[in-house]
Design a protein around this motif. Structure first.
Motif, PDB file in Angstrom:
ATOM      1  N   PHE A   1       0.889  -1.181   0.000  1.00  0.00           N
ATOM      2  CA  PHE A   1       0.000   0.000   0.000  1.00  0.00           C
ATOM      3  C   PHE A   1       0.914   1.214   0.000  1.00  0.00           C
ATOM      4  O   PHE A   1       2.097   1.088   0.356  1.00  0.00           O
TER       5      PHE A   1
ATOM      6  N   ASP B   1       4.502   3.384   8.358  1.00  0.00           N
ATOM      7  CA  ASP B   1       3.644   2.201   8.194  1.00  0.00           C
ATOM      8  C   ASP B   1       3.843   1.732   6.760  1.00  0.00           C
ATOM      9  O   ASP B   1       3.554   2.470   5.816  1.00  0.00           O
TER      10      ASP B   1
ATOM     11  N   ASP C   1       2.659  -6.027   6.520  1.00  0.00           N
ATOM     12  CA  ASP C   1       2.098  -4.750   6.976  1.00  0.00           C
ATOM     13  C   ASP C   1       2.659  -4.470   8.368  1.00  0.00           C
ATOM     14  O   ASP C   1       2.334  -5.189   9.320  1.00  0.00           O
ATOM     15  N   LEU C   2       3.527  -3.466   8.474  1.00  0.00           N
ATOM     16  CA  LEU C   2       4.185  -3.160   9.757  1.00  0.00           C
ATOM     17  C   LEU C   2       4.112  -1.667  10.037  1.00  0.00           C
ATOM     18  O   LEU C   2       4.017  -0.860   9.091  1.00  0.00           O
ATOM     19  N   THR C   3       4.208  -1.302  11.300  1.00  0.00           N
ATOM     20  CA  THR C   3       4.361   0.110  11.665  1.00  0.00           C
ATOM     21  C   THR C   3       5.377   0.232  12.801  1.00  0.00           C
ATOM     22  O   THR C   3       5.345  -0.552  13.754  1.00  0.00           O
TER      23      THR C   3
ATOM     24  N   GLU D   1      -2.234  -3.819  15.864  1.00  0.00           N
ATOM     25  CA  GLU D   1      -1.742  -2.458  15.633  1.00  0.00           C
ATOM     26  C   GLU D   1      -2.514  -1.397  16.415  1.00  0.00           C
ATOM     27  O   GLU D   1      -3.178  -0.541  15.825  1.00  0.00           O
TER      28      GLU D   1
ATOM     29  N   GLU E   1       2.779  -1.915  14.920  1.00  0.00           N
ATOM     30  CA  GLU E   1       2.044  -2.945  14.167  1.00  0.00           C
ATOM     31  C   GLU E   1       2.956  -4.115  13.822  1.00  0.00           C
ATOM     32  O   GLU E   1       4.020  -3.935  13.225  1.00  0.00           O
TER      33      GLU E   1
HETATM   34 MN    MN Z   1      -0.016  -0.887   8.375  1.00  0.00          MN
END
Ligand code: MN
Ligand code: GLY
Ligand code: MN
Length: 368
Positions: free
Chosen positions: A193, A224, A235-237, A328, A342
């Motif tokens: 994304f 993010d 998907d990480l933050t 998250e 996240e």
């Molecule tokens: Mn994310």
């Protein structure tokens, strides 16, 4: 595609047939592009899959015929001629299969397509269905987990690379561009994304768009991001701090981290999604920030970055082995900033496995 893969997709279609039967439909027209990929291995666009009792046909056009042959050998193909609409192909196939009740995917069919199909197929009728393929997609198989782990590994290497060279004159947009470059450099097919990069008070925008704001001094930046590998996402933050640390940001960070760890610890097969959400929400509410955590705790990841299941207070159903979810929690304070942490977590027989490994103790979030 190796024969084993071919069997894997055929097995998914067979599972789907059982679910379709329960709806009263004789066949399902799969129109959601990711659902088509899940059921066939085909990674192109603009193509539908008809799954009937005995037959299964991929409807595509000449741009994709070679790709379909390579990615889904053995699958029957209906390639429409230029100028012919895909719905005319649907009409032909449904009539020749003698289907009188056709299931459709309510979430991906437009009102216009619905009316056109209903007119073309009459007297056959349409049965709107929801979540049939999506419920199969919730539980990841071994190959899907390999792809998700790869997407995580690439995202983490990209993050380490941009963290190592981050400097105060860099703008949010530059960090976002660097992330994309590094993800591709490490073998990802792209970002899962458009990354969120928010400096200082802009970190209070949970889904903020990177701007020209520079990182600057005595600051913090929320990042993010995620990568795509073999069609699957991560998907990480993380929040990084620079220079002199504000005690307020450290306090908020510690609360969010405590909330996240509490929620992760509540993950196991049979745990209710709402209860895991509550585990994090209670920590944040007890610290006085309940109103500053305005989104669900997380979501499934797979072919899409947001997919079932969802963590929120209305989800009274259980986690199951093989689900991969994000955890998250966040606290967002307009005019000051925000923190979200996240990670991606696999539900295992005995509890959970955190698949992501970027350090998150506050001390490790401080960059020189
Ligand atoms: Mn994310
Ligand atoms: N990247 C959006 C999210 O974390 O859900
Ligand atoms: Mn997420």
């Amino acid at each position: 595609m190796p024969p084993a893969d071919h069997d894997r997709f055929a097995a998914r279609r067979n599972k789907l047939r059982k679910l379709v039967k329960k709806t009263g439909a004789e066949a399902l027209l799969v129109t959601d592009v990711k659902n088509v990929t899940y059921l066939t291995g085909f990674s192109g666009q603009d193509s539908y899959l008809l799954v009937a009792k005995e037959a299964e046909v991929l409807l595509t056009d000449p741009r994709y015929t070679q790709q379909v042959e390579e990615e889904c050998p053995g699958l029957e193909l209906a390639s429409r001629a230029p100028g012919k609409s895909i719905l005319s192909t649907v009409q032909k196939l449904v009539k020749s299969a003698g289907v009188s009740q056709l299931g459709i995917e309510a979430i991906s069919v437009t009102i216009d397509q619905f009316h056109t199909l209903a007119d073309k197929l009459a007297p056959a009728t349409l049965i709107p269905t929801s979540g049939l393929v999506e419920q199969l997609r919730e539980i990841k198989d071994a190959e899907e987990l390999v792809a998700i782990r790869k997407a995580i590994h690439i995202a983490e290497k990209a993050f380490a690379a941009i963290r190592a060279t981050m400097h105060r004159d860099q703008a949010e947009r530059q960090v976002a561009a660097d992330l994309e470059y590094q993800v591709r450099r490490f073998g990802g097919s792209g970002l899962s994304f458009p990354p969120i990069v928010g400096v200082g008070e802009r970190a209070a925008l949970p889904h903020g768009v990177p701007s020209h704001k520079k990182i600057g001094e005595d600051s913090f930046v929320l990042i993010d991001w995620g990568a795509v590998a073999d069609g699957y996402v991560s998907d990480l933050t993380r929040v990084l701090a620079t220079g002199k640390i504000s005690p307020k940001i450290k306090r908020i960070y510690d609360i969010v981290l405590k909330a996240q760890l509490r929620a992760i610890d509540a993950i196991k097969p049979g745990a209710m999604l709402c209860d895991v959400d509550k585990a994090a929400r209670d920590v944040i509410a007890e610290a006085g920030f309940g109103k500053r955590f305005g989104h669900g705790l997380g979501h499934g990841i797979g072919l899409n970055v947001h997919e079932a299941p969802r963590f929120n207070s209305s989800q009274t159903r259980p986690l199951q082995v093989g689900m991969v979810v994000t955890v998250e929690p966040g606290i967002y304070i307009p005019g000051f900033g925000g923190v979200r942490i996240e990670d991606d977590v696999l539900v295992t027989k005995t509890g959970y496995e955190v698949l992501t490994h970027v350090p998150k103790d506050f001390d490790e979030s401080v960059i020189d």
